[in-house]
Design a protein around this motif. Structure first.
Motif, mmCIF file in Angstrom:
data_model
loop_
_atom_site.group_PDB
_atom_site.id
_atom_site.type_symbol
_atom_site.label_atom_id
_atom_site.label_comp_id
_atom_site.label_asym_id
_atom_site.label_seq_id
_atom_site.Cartn_x
_atom_site.Cartn_y
_atom_site.Cartn_z
ATOM 1 N N TYR A 23 -3.109 4.781 -10.308
ATOM 2 C CA TYR A 23 -2.177 3.667 -10.171
ATOM 3 C C TYR A 23 -2.218 3.167 -8.731
ATOM 4 N N GLY A 24 -2.136 1.867 -8.581
ATOM 5 C CA GLY A 24 -1.991 1.310 -7.251
ATOM 6 C C GLY A 24 -2.262 -0.175 -7.235
ATOM 7 N N PRO A 25 -1.340 -0.948 -6.705
ATOM 8 C CA PRO A 25 -1.567 -2.382 -6.561
ATOM 9 C C PRO A 25 -2.507 -2.687 -5.388
ATOM 10 N N THR A 26 -3.029 -3.872 -5.370
ATOM 11 C CA THR A 26 -3.936 -4.317 -4.313
ATOM 12 C C THR A 26 -3.314 -4.124 -2.935
ATOM 13 N N GLU A 27 -2.014 -4.309 -2.820
ATOM 14 C CA GLU A 27 -1.330 -4.201 -1.531
ATOM 15 C C GLU A 27 -1.374 -2.786 -0.956
ATOM 16 N N ARG A 83 -1.070 -5.313 5.493
ATOM 17 C CA ARG A 83 -0.190 -5.888 6.526
ATOM 18 C C ARG A 83 0.753 -6.924 5.946
ATOM 19 N N GLY A 84 0.359 -7.528 4.836
ATOM 20 C CA GLY A 84 1.163 -8.574 4.216
ATOM 21 C C GLY A 84 0.260 -9.579 3.537
ATOM 22 N N TYR A 85 0.816 -10.738 3.236
ATOM 23 C CA TYR A 85 0.079 -11.797 2.554
ATOM 24 C C TYR A 85 -0.342 -12.860 3.565
ATOM 25 N N LEU A 91 6.980 -14.367 1.561
ATOM 26 C CA LEU A 91 6.639 -13.381 0.541
ATOM 27 C C LEU A 91 6.390 -12.017 1.185
ATOM 28 N N THR A 92 5.750 -12.014 2.345
ATOM 29 C CA THR A 92 5.514 -10.760 3.062
ATOM 30 C C THR A 92 6.847 -10.094 3.402
#
Length: 194
Positions: A23-27, A83-85, A91-92
């Motif tokens: 499991y793990g999102p791209t972020e 680090r964020g988007y 959104l970050t």
């Protein structure tokens, strides 16, 4: 690690092999937890425990840890956190929040939007989403964004989009289905015909 793992998938691939649900999102650079699956289990496999250098927390609406079995949102921290988007500071700020459990200055957690719960053995069980986001073939899709684009069409009054499982047994896959209400067209005749 692209979508929720099903009992059928584990049963099909696990005989003679060790099958891990990741499991793990791209972020979080894609993988944040793993679970060695039991092919004889009638339940979908949990997403497991964090892998090295990651921390997973199940938090309630007040960002407090939940008890075993109590659903909450999954937050992820660790060295692999993005680090964020790019060019999306709002959104970050919404998704990457200060880590109240770390003593390290600047440490953050990623709010996944996934609804999960702790199991008695300490692993984490995926329950679904807390928003309208769905995953189809590993791609995250915001249903509200698609609905908003459909409503921009001059002939559309209202729109709704939902995932739907299609196909025959063994070849099922999820697809998106859109429902629209036309602006100027009359609805179906409610009268009966002989």
């Amino acid at each position: 690690a692209g979508e929720a793992c099903s009992v059928d998938l584990v049963a099909r691939w696990a005989p003679g092999r060790r099958f891990f649900n990741a499991y793990g999102p791209t972020e979080t650079t894609v993988c944040a937890s793993m679970h060695l699956c039991d092919p004889s289990s009638p339940e979908p496999p949990p997403i497991g425990r964090p892998i090295g250098n990651f921390r997973l927390y199940v938090l309630d609406q007040n960002k407090q840890p939940t008890a075993v079995g109590v659903p909450g949102e999954l937050y992820i921290g660790g060295i692999g956190l993005a680090r964020g988007y790019l060019n999306r500071p709002e959104l970050t700020a919404e998704r990457f929040v200060p880590d109240p459990f770390s003593r390290r200055v600047g440490s953050r957690l990623y709010r996944t939007g996934d609804l999960v719960r702790y199991l008695p053995d300490g692993s984490i069980d995926f329950l679904g989403r807390i928003d309208q986001q769905v995953k189809i073939r590993g791609f995250r899709i915001e249903l509200g964004e698609i609905e908003a684009v459909l409503r921009e069409h001059p002939g559309v009054l209202e729109a709704a989009v939902a995932p739907k499982e299609m196909g025959s047994e063994g070849l099922k896959s999820q697809r998106l289905v859109a429902y629209v209400v036309a602006k100027d067209k009359p609805g179906p005749d409610s009268g009966t015909r002989g």
